[in-house]
Design an enzyme around this catalytic site. Structure first.
Site, PDB file in Angstrom:
ATOM      1  N   SER A 119      71.858  40.181  33.438  1.00 57.38           N
ATOM      2  CA  SER A 119      72.444  40.870  34.576  1.00 57.38           C
ATOM      3  C   SER A 119      72.318  42.384  34.386  1.00 57.38           C
ATOM      4  CB  SER A 119      73.905  40.437  34.745  1.00 57.38           C
ATOM      5  OG  SER A 119      74.434  40.890  35.967  1.00 57.38           O
ATOM      6  N   ASP A 141      70.057  32.338  41.681  1.00 59.06           N
ATOM      7  CA  ASP A 141      70.911  33.478  41.319  1.00 59.06           C
ATOM      8  C   ASP A 141      71.474  34.090  42.605  1.00 59.06           C
ATOM      9  OD1 ASP A 141      72.128  35.724  40.313  1.00 59.06           O
ATOM     10  OD2 ASP A 141      70.305  36.671  39.567  1.00 59.06           O
ATOM     11  N   HIS A 178      73.571  32.535  38.047  1.00 59.00           N
ATOM     12  CA  HIS A 178      73.508  33.867  37.438  1.00 59.00           C
ATOM     13  C   HIS A 178      73.504  33.779  35.911  1.00 59.00           C
ATOM     14  CE1 HIS A 178      73.546  38.164  37.638  1.00 59.00           C
ATOM     15  NE2 HIS A 178      74.686  38.263  36.979  1.00 59.00           N
TER      16      HIS A 178
END
Length: 600
Positions: free
Chosen positions: A240, A487, A525
């Site tokens: 991320s 995601d 994610h």
């Protein structure tokens, strides 16, 4: 997770290693005998050692770090404590005997603008680049820099998190020296405390990228002092926002790392926040009002039944494009999903079907905006870690409470306080309302703005999308990217867009020697979703560096403790994950085994 779950994951990893070794098309997880033919490591000097004891650890305390220059900063080792190893119930949290080193670089008592800096922590500097280093008693001569996601502002444990589901160990347990950092600020207490560092220009700069060389150089100094030699290899892994940091390093500080692995990288986070503002407003247009009877509550935009219906229809159209209907879409390039399949009608009266206004919003969200990228149609959107938590959030029960969805909270606060110039004046403003009522075009313009007080734009500080990897490539640096097709935070199409830019700059063959991108069906994610998210990121980049051979594929397994796994999937399922632009295709055999697939 239970001990039984960890045991099952260990069995999955063991089977993955066996499959990879049997020629399923993925790189073997075991280092080959001819290791060392990639980057040329630095030779060890006289007196070099690979072991450490309590006395050598204690001697590190008070060690000076940096020379005061911009990329080195100034600081010292505050503490160095010998720490006995610990076997944790979660094996990814276990540690060997090691030296725990902590300190701060560039400590400042108050922010440059005097804004609430002293409220960060009682009796401590409000700003400063805190670091935590763990030096193993038995060192493998390699280092691991642990990226940190979100807005940072705290220190990770620095065990060397592998950023994968169900990890059975960590980098420290493998003998790596590990560092973690808060990137230059500490989360403040109270409303919007994780975002308020954005009022300080220096904190923005350090968080954006300057912490990278400062911490990396301090880390290498500590390693040199401890083992009397420089590290032979230096790696970075982050997901991320941590992925953005790793990509920033390849572009701005190409000498820091031999290899960088990034998972679901938010490398165009400034641009993504605008996409998220548009999403909030699109979802608000079909939402019911909240408890105040005025403010749209985006948690009501799509119900769980509707998301599950959409996931089923996406599979119905696209699942078998890769040769087998197995609940995973391995041919996203051919999945041109027709959103009208979702429409409620006499022929389609199923629970969860969509009204036309909802179809229109669903399609516009996937189409994306010109300033960012489109989104993949993937059944993983219906998983808990997909749209429900990141795009919709919980239904509000208190009037005026901010929506808890990440796009309306985390991304909103990031945009309002840390990215736009100038930041929103009221540090206690509701980020959700900023997203809901904001002007996307005006906010986008503020991302490229500068001022006397804020001389660096959000685009220059936060986006890491330059295709110029000339210096990184010249020293044989390697970049591994992994992105889930489901995601909900950062678009996987943004990653393919970046690869296409590199191919244009270097040619496909040369670019493939620098970077490899792997797209994972169903993965949300970083982890979660109906997916195979058990793999070994660190081993992939280490093998690549040591052998000079880029991975064309890898074998991944399921996390048996993943609640999003369909009931009809084997808990020992494995899949071949192929380097973009190739995709896994069924070639015959047992559908639960990676060996039944090939990259095309």
């Amino acid at each position: 997770m239970s001990a039984d779950s960890y045991a099952k994951i260990a069995a999955v990893l063991s089977s993955i290693a066996l499959i990879a070794g049997c020629g399923a098309g993925g790189a073997s997880l075991a280092p080959p005998a001819n290791a060392g033919t990639g980057n040329t490591p630095l030779p060890a000097g006289p007196g070099a050692r690979t072991t450490l004891d309590a006395a050598a650890c204690a001697a590190l305390a008070g060690h000076s770090l940096g020379d005061g220059s911009a990329q080195q900063g100034l600081g010292k080792v505050a503490t160095a404590v010998w720490t006995a190893g610990e076997k944790a119930s979660n094996p990814a949290q276990s540690t060997p005997d090691h030296c725990l080193v902590e300190g701060t670089m560039n400590a400042r008592t108050n922010g440059l603008d005097g804004s609430e800096g002293s409220a960060a922590t009682s009796g401590a500097a409000a700003y400063g680049i805190d670091f935590r280093i763990r030096l193993p008693a038995a060192w493998n001569t390699k280092t691991f820099f642990e990226g940190i996601g979100g807005t940072a502002g705290s220190l990770n444990a620095a065990r060397g998190d592998l950023r994968v589901a169900g990890a059975q160990d960590n980098a420290l347990m493998r003998g790596y020296a590990v560092v973690a950092t808060d990137t230059g600020h500490r989360t403040m207490p109270g409303t919007n405390g994780s975002f308020r560092f954005g009022f300080d220009p220096q904190a923005r700069l350090e968080y954006g990228h300057l912490f990278l060389p400062i911490v990396a150089n301090a880390f290498k100094t500590v390693v040199q002092a401890a083992y009397l030699q420089a590290p032979r290899r230096s790696y970075f892994i982050g997901s991320s926002g941590g992925g953005r940091q790793g990509m920033k390093a390849t572009q701005m500080y190409p000498d820091l790392f031999d290899a960088v692995a990034v998972v679901v990288p938010g490398f165009r986070v400034a641009s993504a926040t605008i996409a998220n503002m548009v999403m909030v407003q699109e979802q608000a247009s079909i939402s019911r009002t909240g408890v105040d009877a005025v403010t749209p509550d985006i948690a009501t935009a799509f119900s769980r039944a509707e998301l599950n219906f959409a996931a089923g229809k996406i599979l119905e159209q696209c699942d078998a494009l890769d040769g087998v209907a197995d609940g995973m879409i391995f041919s996203p390039s051919r999945c041109a999903f027709d959103s009208q399949r979702l429409l409620c009608s006499a022929a389609n009266p199923a629970s969860g079907c969509f009204s036309q206004p909802k179809i229109d919003v669903f399609k516009r969200i996937h189409d994306g905006i010109p300033q960012y990228s489109p989104w993949s149609f993937d059944p993983g959107l219906a998983a808990d870690n997909g749209w429900p938590s990141h795009r919709l959030g919980a239904v509000n029960t208190v009037a005026g409470a901010p929506n808890t969805a990440n796009i309306a909270g985390q991304m909103a606060g990031h945009l309002a306080f840390d990215l736009v110039i100038p930041p929103v004046e009221d540090p206690f403003a509701n980020p959700y309302l900023y997203m809901l009522n904001g002007d996307p075009a005006a906010a986008f313009a503020k991302l490229s703005a500068t001022s006397t007080k804020f001389p660096h734009s959000a685009f220059s500080l936060m986006n890491a999308d330059s295709p110029n990897l000339d210096k990184f490539a010249a020293r044989k640096g390697r970049l591994l990217m992994v992105h889930g097709l489901a995601d909900p935070y950062f678009s996987p199409a943004d990653s393919t867009r970046y690869l296409d830019q590199l191919n244009k700059r270097y040619g496909a063959e040369a670019a493939a020697d620098i970077v490899r991108l792997f797209l994972v069906p169903g993965m949300n994610h970083g982890t979660g979703g109906p997916t195979t998210d058990v793999y070994d990121t660190l081993q992939l980049i280490d093998n690549w560096v040591e052998t000079g051979i880029a991975p064309n594929s890898y074998v991944a397994g399921v996390n048996p403790g993943n609640a999003a796994l369909p009931a009809n999937w084997s808990r020992s399922r494995t899949r071949l994950i192929c380097a973009y632009p190739t995709e896994a295709h069924y070639r015959g055999g047992a559908i639960e085994q990676a060996a039944s697939f090939e990259c095309r």
